[in-house]
Design a protein around this motif. Structure first.
Motif, short mmCIF file in Angstrom:
data_model
loop_
_atom_site.label_atom_id
_atom_site.label_comp_id
_atom_site.label_asym_id
_atom_site.label_seq_id
_atom_site.Cartn_x
_atom_site.Cartn_y
_atom_site.Cartn_z
N LEU A 1 0.83 -1.20 0.00
CA LEU A 1 0.00 0.00 0.00
C LEU A 1 0.86 1.25 0.00
N PRO A 2 0.81 2.08 -1.07
CA PRO A 2 1.50 3.36 -1.02
C PRO A 2 0.66 4.37 -0.21
N VAL A 3 1.28 4.98 0.78
CA VAL A 3 0.62 6.01 1.58
C VAL A 3 1.33 7.33 1.28
N PHE A 4 0.59 8.28 0.73
CA PHE A 4 1.21 9.51 0.28
C PHE A 4 1.33 10.53 1.41
N VAL A 5 2.38 11.33 1.33
CA VAL A 5 2.76 12.26 2.39
C VAL A 5 2.98 13.63 1.78
N ASP A 6 2.48 14.67 2.41
CA ASP A 6 2.66 16.02 1.90
C ASP A 6 4.13 16.44 1.97
N VAL A 7 4.47 17.48 1.22
CA VAL A 7 5.86 17.94 1.14
C VAL A 7 6.00 19.34 1.70
N ASP A 8 7.25 19.76 1.83
CA ASP A 8 7.57 21.10 2.29
C ASP A 8 7.52 22.06 1.10
N LYS A 9 6.87 23.20 1.24
CA LYS A 9 6.71 24.14 0.13
C LYS A 9 8.03 24.81 -0.27
N GLU A 10 8.98 24.85 0.65
CA GLU A 10 10.24 25.52 0.37
C GLU A 10 11.22 24.60 -0.37
N THR A 11 11.34 23.35 0.09
CA THR A 11 12.35 22.44 -0.47
C THR A 11 11.76 21.43 -1.45
N ASN B 1 0.15 21.53 0.60
CA ASN B 1 1.37 22.05 -0.03
C ASN B 1 1.56 21.47 -1.44
N THR B 2 1.36 20.16 -1.56
CA THR B 2 1.50 19.53 -2.87
C THR B 2 0.49 20.11 -3.86
N THR B 3 -0.75 20.25 -3.43
CA THR B 3 -1.80 20.76 -4.30
C THR B 3 -1.45 22.16 -4.81
N GLU B 4 -0.91 22.98 -3.93
CA GLU B 4 -0.52 24.34 -4.32
C GLU B 4 0.67 24.32 -5.28
#
Length: 379
Positions: free
Chosen positions: A97-107, A341-344
């Motif tokens: 199962l891949p569980v997706f994780v949000d990212v940092d907007k800066e890096t 963050n990812t969506t943006e």
């Protein structure tokens, strides 16, 4: 203008590359030639790990790592939501199962706080057992391995570093592809270190994992190729590609990495007052697989991209669609609100041309057209 000028690179290295390729053809040792073993040794020394196992491509490299760990149905593997499809694809391919994780907007890299929240949520749901984290070194910069490693240790998870874009980058002097229990990279032509076709590699200090991966990549072989001790795959790096990479690695070490960083610094100096330029935190060093700016919104991004194209300047959007929205993952759909963050970023990012052979006049051309458009339409 080229987005990543491989023609200019070839002209600079032509005599050495031609000689290296010619030698392979003369020897007619196209599979598992000595150049592959020599390259593996050089790559391991460069990265600073015990083992490098070359393979057919970067996706196979990730797959080899997951197979070596026995990742399977019922397991959960945590993957950044803002990345190339293969990072999540390899998890599903193993039945996990891949569980997706949000990212940092800066890096642009995996957000450690979001990672821990995702692990806790998965544990609470009880549908899959957390087993591993795949952290991606996106656009050339290592992820936050200090915090991510603390989290994987806390929950007893394996750490897989996807350094497909990160080769050559570093964190506090430690080079990319050395942070995971197993790390991988890709030698796709447009990567920081690329061959003339597909290619990849796996890096590890784990002796047992290295032995298993060497077996898996050649049909699960044992003492010889007709002694098969496990189910494996066919994932060898061609000798010609290894020969090309031997030449390119020398140039990469000697001047290419320095040159691409100089180009990135020039971009940032000239564009930081008109667009959001990439952030490289203290202690980090990027190999600049991409130079990615952020625009005000999708409309401005699309307008600038069209304007640049009209004026002969290529650009790319990495990535227009988050992992959690991909149709292929609709059966493991997650809550949209978990990925602000990812969506943006998917609406705002635009990668500009960058490579080690970029001339100052090319940089100025990109900068001038970008500034002109933003000053008129992007404020």
């Amino acid at each position: 203008m080229q987005f990543r000028d491989l023609k200019a690179q070839y002209q600079a290295l032509k005599s050495e590359i031609d000689q290296a390729v010619s030698q392979v053809i003369t020897d007619s040792n196209f599979i598992s030639g000595k150049q592959v073993t020599e390259l593996e040794k050089s790559l391991a020394e460069y990265v600073g790990v015990k083992h490098c196992i070359a393979c057919a491509n970067g996706t196979d490299a990730l797959t080899l790592a997951l197979m070596a760990w026995g990742i399977n149905e019922g397991d959960a593997v945590f993957v950044p939501d803002f990345t190339f499809f293969s990072t999540g694809e390899v998890v599903s391919f193993e039945g996990a199962l891949p569980v997706f994780v949000d990212v940092d907007k800066e890096t642009f890299n995996m957000n450690p706080d979001s990672l821990e929240q995702a692990i806790k949520k998965t544990l609470a749901q009880g549908k899959a057992v957390p087993k591993a984290v795949i952290a991606v070194d996106l656009f050339g910069q290592p992820a936050d391995y200090g915090r991510i490693r603390a989290i994987t240790d806390k929950y007893g998870l394996k750490l897989l570093e996807d350094g497909a874009q990160g080769f050559g980058g570093s964190l506090n002097g430690k080079r990319a592809c050395s942070f995971g229990d197993i790390s991988t990279t890709s030698f796709f032509p447009a990567k920081p270190l690329g061959c003339y076709g597909d290619g990849g590699a796996v890096f590890t200090d784990d002796d047992l994992a290295a032995d298993v991966i060497r077996s898996i990549r050649i049909h699960g072989k044992g003492e010889c190729k007709y002694d098969n001790v496990r189910i494996g795959m066919n994932s060898r790096l061609d000798t010609i590609q290894a020969a090309v990479l031997q030449v390119k690695l020398k140039a990469f070490e000697q001047y290419e990495l320095e040159n691409v960083n100089a180009a990135a610094q020039e971009y940032t100096k000239l564009l930081k007052d008109v667009v959001k330029t990439p952030v490289v935190p203290e202690g980090y060093y990027s190999s600049w697989a991409q130079y990615t700016i952020q625009l005000k919104n999708q409309k401005v991004r699309e307008g600038l991209q069209a304007y640049l194209k009209e004026n002969g300047i290529p650009s790319m959007v990495y990535y227009p669609k988050p992992m959690h929205s991909q149709k292929a993952f609709e059966d493991v759909r997650q809550d949209e609100k978990d990925f602000p963050n990812t969506t943006e970023l998917c609406d705002r990012v635009l990668a500009l041309p960058i490579h080690p052979y970029m001339k100052q006049e090319d940089i100025m051309q990109v900068v001038d057209y970008t500034r002109n458009y933003i000053n008129i339409y992007g404020k």
